[in-house]
Write a protein that holds these residues in place. Structure first.
Motif, PDB file in Angstrom:
ATOM      1  N   ASP A 175      20.091 -64.288  12.050  1.00 28.27           N
ATOM      2  CA  ASP A 175      19.705 -65.683  11.854  1.00 28.27           C
ATOM      3  C   ASP A 175      18.316 -65.800  11.251  1.00 28.27           C
ATOM      4  O   ASP A 175      18.070 -66.618  10.381  1.00 28.27           O
ATOM      5  CB  ASP A 175      19.761 -66.426  13.190  1.00 28.27           C
ATOM      6  N   LYS A 176      17.383 -64.929  11.693  1.00 26.97           N
ATOM      7  CA  LYS A 176      16.027 -65.029  11.166  1.00 26.97           C
ATOM      8  C   LYS A 176      15.971 -64.634   9.703  1.00 26.97           C
ATOM      9  O   LYS A 176      15.153 -65.121   8.945  1.00 26.97           O
ATOM     10  CB  LYS A 176      15.056 -64.182  11.981  1.00 26.97           C
ATOM     11  N   VAL A 177      16.886 -63.749   9.272  1.00 21.30           N
ATOM     12  CA  VAL A 177      16.950 -63.392   7.857  1.00 21.30           C
ATOM     13  C   VAL A 177      17.464 -64.575   7.058  1.00 21.30           C
ATOM     14  O   VAL A 177      17.004 -64.853   5.957  1.00 21.30           O
ATOM     15  CB  VAL A 177      17.868 -62.167   7.644  1.00 21.30           C
ATOM     16  N   ASN A 178      18.420 -65.298   7.604  1.00 15.56           N
ATOM     17  CA  ASN A 178      18.989 -66.428   6.886  1.00 15.56           C
ATOM     18  C   ASN A 178      17.952 -67.519   6.627  1.00 15.56           C
ATOM     19  O   ASN A 178      17.954 -68.147   5.582  1.00 15.56           O
ATOM     20  CB  ASN A 178      20.166 -67.007   7.676  1.00 15.56           C
ATOM     21  N   ILE A 179      17.093 -67.790   7.584  1.00 13.12           N
ATOM     22  CA  ILE A 179      16.023 -68.768   7.381  1.00 13.12           C
ATOM     23  C   ILE A 179      15.131 -68.333   6.235  1.00 13.12           C
ATOM     24  O   ILE A 179      14.771 -69.121   5.363  1.00 13.12           O
ATOM     25  CB  ILE A 179      15.201 -68.945   8.681  1.00 13.12           C
ATOM     26  N   TYR A 180      14.786 -67.068   6.232  1.00 12.04           N
ATOM     27  CA  TYR A 180      13.959 -66.535   5.152  1.00 12.04           C
ATOM     28  C   TYR A 180      14.677 -66.672   3.808  1.00 12.04           C
ATOM     29  O   TYR A 180      14.118 -67.162   2.830  1.00 12.04           O
ATOM     30  CB  TYR A 180      13.644 -65.067   5.440  1.00 12.04           C
ATOM     31  N   LEU A 181      15.938 -66.240   3.765  1.00  7.08           N
ATOM     32  CA  LEU A 181      16.695 -66.305   2.512  1.00  7.08           C
ATOM     33  C   LEU A 181      16.869 -67.729   2.023  1.00  7.08           C
ATOM     34  O   LEU A 181      16.772 -67.996   0.823  1.00  7.08           O
ATOM     35  CB  LEU A 181      18.071 -65.667   2.694  1.00  7.08           C
ATOM     36  N   ASN A 182      17.109 -68.643   2.945  1.00  9.92           N
ATOM     37  CA  ASN A 182      17.316 -70.026   2.535  1.00  9.92           C
ATOM     38  C   ASN A 182      16.098 -70.564   1.795  1.00  9.92           C
ATOM     39  O   ASN A 182      16.221 -71.243   0.774  1.00  9.92           O
ATOM     40  CB  ASN A 182      17.603 -70.893   3.761  1.00  9.92           C
ATOM     41  N   ARG A 183      14.902 -70.249   2.284  1.00  8.25           N
ATOM     42  CA  ARG A 183      13.687 -70.716   1.627  1.00  8.25           C
ATOM     43  C   ARG A 183      13.482 -70.045   0.274  1.00  8.25           C
ATOM     44  O   ARG A 183      13.160 -70.693  -0.718  1.00  8.25           O
ATOM     45  CB  ARG A 183      12.459 -70.449   2.522  1.00  8.25           C
ATOM     46  N   VAL A 184      13.673 -68.737   0.232  1.00 10.43           N
ATOM     47  CA  VAL A 184      13.443 -67.995  -1.011  1.00 10.43           C
ATOM     48  C   VAL A 184      14.463 -68.387  -2.075  1.00 10.43           C
ATOM     49  O   VAL A 184      14.115 -68.610  -3.241  1.00 10.43           O
ATOM     50  CB  VAL A 184      13.485 -66.479  -0.750  1.00 10.43           C
ATOM     51  N   LEU A 185      15.720 -68.500  -1.683  1.00 14.12           N
ATOM     52  CA  LEU A 185      16.748 -68.886  -2.648  1.00 14.12           C
ATOM     53  C   LEU A 185      16.516 -70.309  -3.151  1.00 14.12           C
ATOM     54  O   LEU A 185      16.678 -70.595  -4.340  1.00 14.12           O
ATOM     55  CB  LEU A 185      18.140 -68.773  -2.014  1.00 14.12           C
ATOM     56  N   GLY A 186      16.152 -71.201  -2.240  1.00 18.40           N
ATOM     57  CA  GLY A 186      15.901 -72.580  -2.644  1.00 18.40           C
ATOM     58  C   GLY A 186      14.747 -72.715  -3.616  1.00 18.40           C
ATOM     59  O   GLY A 186      14.734 -73.607  -4.466  1.00 18.40           O
ATOM     60  N   ALA A 187      13.771 -71.817  -3.518  1.00 18.59           N
ATOM     61  CA  ALA A 187      12.603 -71.875  -4.392  1.00 18.59           C
ATOM     62  C   ALA A 187      12.824 -71.158  -5.722  1.00 18.59           C
ATOM     63  O   ALA A 187      11.989 -71.249  -6.623  1.00 18.59           O
ATOM     64  CB  ALA A 187      11.399 -71.258  -3.684  1.00 18.59           C
ATOM     65  N   ASN A 188      13.939 -70.443  -5.831  1.00 16.29           N
ATOM     66  CA  ASN A 188      14.182 -69.647  -7.041  1.00 16.29           C
ATOM     67  C   ASN A 188      15.567 -69.899  -7.634  1.00 16.29           C
ATOM     68  O   ASN A 188      16.240 -68.982  -8.107  1.00 16.29           O
ATOM     69  CB  ASN A 188      14.003 -68.159  -6.710  1.00 16.29           C
ATOM     70  N   GLN A 189      15.987 -71.161  -7.611  1.00 15.38           N
ATOM     71  CA  GLN A 189      17.309 -71.527  -8.100  1.00 15.38           C
ATOM     72  C   GLN A 189      17.580 -71.128  -9.561  1.00 15.38           C
ATOM     73  O   GLN A 189      18.691 -70.745  -9.895  1.00 15.38           O
ATOM     74  CB  GLN A 189      17.521 -73.039  -7.936  1.00 15.38           C
ATOM     75  N   PRO A 190      16.599 -71.213 -10.463  1.00 14.03           N
ATOM     76  CA  PRO A 190      16.892 -70.931 -11.877  1.00 14.03           C
ATOM     77  C   PRO A 190      17.488 -69.553 -12.142  1.00 14.03           C
ATOM     78  O   PRO A 190      18.263 -69.387 -13.078  1.00 14.03           O
ATOM     79  CB  PRO A 190      15.513 -71.081 -12.549  1.00 14.03           C
ATOM     80  N   ILE A 191      17.124 -68.556 -11.327  1.00 14.89           N
ATOM     81  CA  ILE A 191      17.647 -67.213 -11.596  1.00 14.89           C
ATOM     82  C   ILE A 191      18.699 -66.777 -10.581  1.00 14.89           C
ATOM     83  O   ILE A 191      19.213 -65.658 -10.662  1.00 14.89           O
ATOM     84  CB  ILE A 191      16.511 -66.168 -11.603  1.00 14.89           C
ATOM     85  N   LEU A 192      19.036 -67.659  -9.634  1.00 19.22           N
ATOM     86  CA  LEU A 192      19.915 -67.265  -8.542  1.00 19.22           C
ATOM     87  C   LEU A 192      21.283 -66.807  -9.022  1.00 19.22           C
ATOM     88  O   LEU A 192      21.793 -65.763  -8.610  1.00 19.22           O
ATOM     89  CB  LEU A 192      20.058 -68.420  -7.555  1.00 19.22           C
ATOM     90  N   GLU A 193      21.910 -67.591  -9.924  1.00 18.71           N
ATOM     91  CA  GLU A 193      23.256 -67.256 -10.387  1.00 18.71           C
ATOM     92  C   GLU A 193      23.284 -65.898 -11.083  1.00 18.71           C
ATOM     93  O   GLU A 193      24.185 -65.085 -10.872  1.00 18.71           O
ATOM     94  CB  GLU A 193      23.770 -68.341 -11.334  1.00 18.71           C
ATOM     95  N   GLU A 194      22.275 -65.660 -11.882  1.00 21.38           N
ATOM     96  CA  GLU A 194      22.204 -64.392 -12.609  1.00 21.38           C
ATOM     97  C   GLU A 194      21.992 -63.218 -11.654  1.00 21.38           C
ATOM     98  O   GLU A 194      22.561 -62.134 -11.833  1.00 21.38           O
ATOM     99  CB  GLU A 194      21.060 -64.440 -13.623  1.00 21.38           C
TER     100      GLU A 194
END
Length: 284
Positions: A197-216
Motif C-alpha cells: 500500500d505504501k508503494v501505491n501511494i508513492y506511485l500514484n503521486r509520481v505517475l500523476g506528476a509524469n502523465q506525458p510519458i506514462l503511456e510510453e
C-alpha cells in the motif's frame, strides 16, 4: 499570477508530495522497517503544538548502513522541500528551532537528535551563508549527501536529484519531469519490492506528476507487470481512495484557514460541504 496565488500553488504542491515523501523514506529504509518508528507529525503538548516535519525514531543499538541513515541517532527529524521550493536560511533556522523545542519538551539531549533536509535544487545561498557567515563546514560525503559541520545538531542536506538510482531510487525520482529511464527505475523498484500500500501511494503521486510519458513507459514493460499493477489498483480502489484523500486534504486546509479568519463552524461546514462535526474536530 499574484503573490497569494503563488503561495497557494506552493502550498498545494507541498500537500501533493508529502504522503509520497513519507512513503519514499519508508521504502528507502525498508531493510530497517521492523526497528524504525516513523511519525508523520509530532504533537509536543496538550495545546496541539505540532512540528510540521517527519520524525524517525531508532533504537540506540541499531546501526543504519543506508547512505541517508548513517548520520542517524535515536531521534531523526526530516524536512522535505518539494521540487519548486528552495531551502532558505529561514527554512533552515525554522527546523533548528523545531529541533530545539523537541529537545526541550521531550527532554532529549541535542547530541541524540539529527536533522535531514531533503531538497531538489542545491541550496547554494544557504551553503554560502553557513560557511561564510557562521563558520560551518559543508562536506559532500557521498553523491548528493552533504554534512553540515559545526552546528548544534548533526545535520545533513540530501540533494535528491543527485542521488543514484542504485541506492535511492525512490527519493531520486520523487518529482515531475522524469525521463523514461527514471520511470523505468521506479517500475523496476516497484516490481522488486512487491505490491504494498505504501508503494501505491508513492506511485500514484509520481505517475500523476509524469502523465506525458506514462503511456510510453508502460509500453516498455511486459504485460504481466502492467496487469498486476492495474489489477491491484482496480481491485482495491486505491486511485479513488487517494483522490478522496487529496480532496479532503484540500478541504481541511481551506476549513482551517476559514476558522482562523473567524468564520463560524456552520459557515465553514456549508462552504467545504463537510459535516459540522468534522469542522468542529478541526477547531479542537
Amino acid at each position: 499570477m499574484n503573490k497569494n496565488t503563488d503561495q497557494e500553488t506552493n502550498n498545494q504542491d507541498k500537500i501533493y508530495w508529502h504522503d509520497a515523501f513519507f512513503a519514499a523514506l519508508q521504502l528507502e529504509l525498508h531493510d530497517y522497517e521492523d526497528v524504525l518508528i516513523f511519525e508523520d507529525e509530532h504533537q509536543l503538548s496538550k495545546e496541539a503544538l505540532k512540528m510540521d516535519v517527519l520524525i524517525i525514531k531508532k533504537p540506540a543499538d541499531v546501526k543504519i548502513e543506508k547512505n541517508i541513515g548513517r548520520i542517524f541517532r535515536n531521534h531523526n527529524i526530516f524536512e522535505y522541500k518539494s521540487e519548486t521550493d528552495n531551502l532558505s536560511i529561514w527554512d533552515y533556522n525554522k527546523v533548528i528551532g523545531y529541533a530545539m523545542i523537541y529537545s526541550a519538551f521531550e527532554e532529549i539531549p541535542t547530541e541524540d537528535i539529527t536533522i535531514s533536509f531533503v531538497v531538489t535544487p542545491k541550496p547554494m545561498k544557504l551553503f554560502a551563508h553557513l560557511v561564510n557567515d557562521r563558520g560551518f563546514a559543508v562536506e559532500e560525503v557521498s553523491n548528493g549527501i552533504y554534512y553540515i559541520k559545526g552546528d548544534t545538531f548533526n545535520i545533513q542536506v540530501i540533494e535528491s536529484k543527485k542521488l543514484t538510482a542504485t541506492e535511492n531510487v525512490f527519493l531520486k525520482n520523487l518529482r515531475s519531469s522524469l525521463t523514461k529511464t527514471d520511470m523505468q527505475e521506479v517500475f523496476e523498484a516497484y516490481r522488486k519490492y512487491g505490491i504494498l500500500d505504501k508503494v501505491n501511494i508513492y506511485l500514484n503521486r509520481v505517475l500523476g506528476a509524469n502523465q506525458p510519458i506514462l503511456e510510453e513507459v508502460l509500453a516498455m514493460f511486459d504485460v504481466a507487470v502492467n496487469n498486476i499493477i492495474l489489477k491491484h489498483f482496480e481491485e482495491n480502489g486505491i486511485l479513488d481512495r487517494l483522490r478522496n484523500e487529496e480532496r479532503e486534504v484540500t478541504k481541511r486546509e481551506t476549513a482551517i484557514k476559514m476558522l482562523r479568519d473567524g468564520l463560524s463552524g456552520l459557515k465553514v461546514s456549508e462552504y467545504v460541504e463537510m459535516p459540522l462535526e468534522w469542522v468542529q474536530s478541526l477547531e479542537k
